[in-house]
Design a protein around this motif. Structure first.
Motif: not given
Length: 223
Positions: A59-60, A79, A62
């Motif tokens: 996914g994204d 990220r 962070d």
């Protein structure tokens, strides 16, 4: 803001649809990263940081951490965000302040390790250090036990920080009887009618904080 214990030193923060996880290590819930928008890592020890977990999460998500941890995650590119003592950053509606530089000394024969603590809306997670933030702490996540700390040091740390309440973390290294004994001693030395409540919790327990005006909370087992 809602806080959930995910075992040992791992917690989940939820506020206004934003979910942040701190220190999902080897002793924490294997599903700790599910639904996370961001992950914060205080330092590189395996009970706080398992690199492959972050890679497998995909996914994204962070990641905010110190430079030493970031060096293990160069393959994740943009990220990964590095932070140091004195920095501040936002994750959705949550503003985090960064405090601390080094892990507490384990033994003089060990090299020093980098460590940062994260404070958000009066809640402070120090990682493996006894850092005292330069602002009010209403809820302190204090170590119950560790190879790098004595109980007497935890007592003095809580007194110096002066929080409204204490939740004990870093507890996987203690047996249930030892955790109970530590909690009783801490409560007797830092609690009392005018001192902070010292609370224990188990993985899955949820804590609702009252927000910027106060820190009344209660651990509620998740069903």
């Amino acid at each position: 803001m809602q806080i959930t214990s995910l075992g040992h030193s791992c917690i989940r923060l939820q506020h206004e649809g934003c979910t942040v996880v701190i220190d999902p290590g080897c002793f924490s819930d294997p599903d700790a990263l599910e639904g996370a928008d961001a992950v914060l890592i205080t330092h590189e020890h395996v009970d706080h940081f398992v690199p492959d977990r972050l890679r497998e999460a995909g996914g994204d998500i962070d990641i905010w951490t110190n430079p030493a941890v970031a060096r293990h995650l160069t393959d994740l590119g943009g990220r990964v965000h590095t932070v140091r003592h004195g920095d501040a950053f936002d994750v959705g509606p949550l503003e985090f302040h960064v405090y601390g530089e080094k892990h507490a000394t384990i033994h003089r024969d060990f090299a020093e390790f980098d460590n940062v603590g994260f404070l958000v809306d009066g809640v402070f997670h120090p990682g493996d250090a006894l850092t005292v933030p330069e602002e009010e702490v209403r809820t302190l996540l204090a170590p119950a036990g560790a190879p790098w700390v004595k109980l007497a040091e935890v007592v003095d740390y809580v007194r110096e920080v002066g929080p409204g309440e204490v939740f004990l973390v870093h507890d996987a290294v203690l047996s249930p009887p030892a955790l109970s004994a530590h909690t009783q001693i801490l409560s007797s030395l830092v609690g009392g009618p005018h001192g902070p409540a010292v609370r224990t919790w188990s993985a899955g327990d949820e804590v609702g904080l009252s927000g910027a005006g106060g820190s009344s909370s209660q651990a509620v087992p998740r069903t």
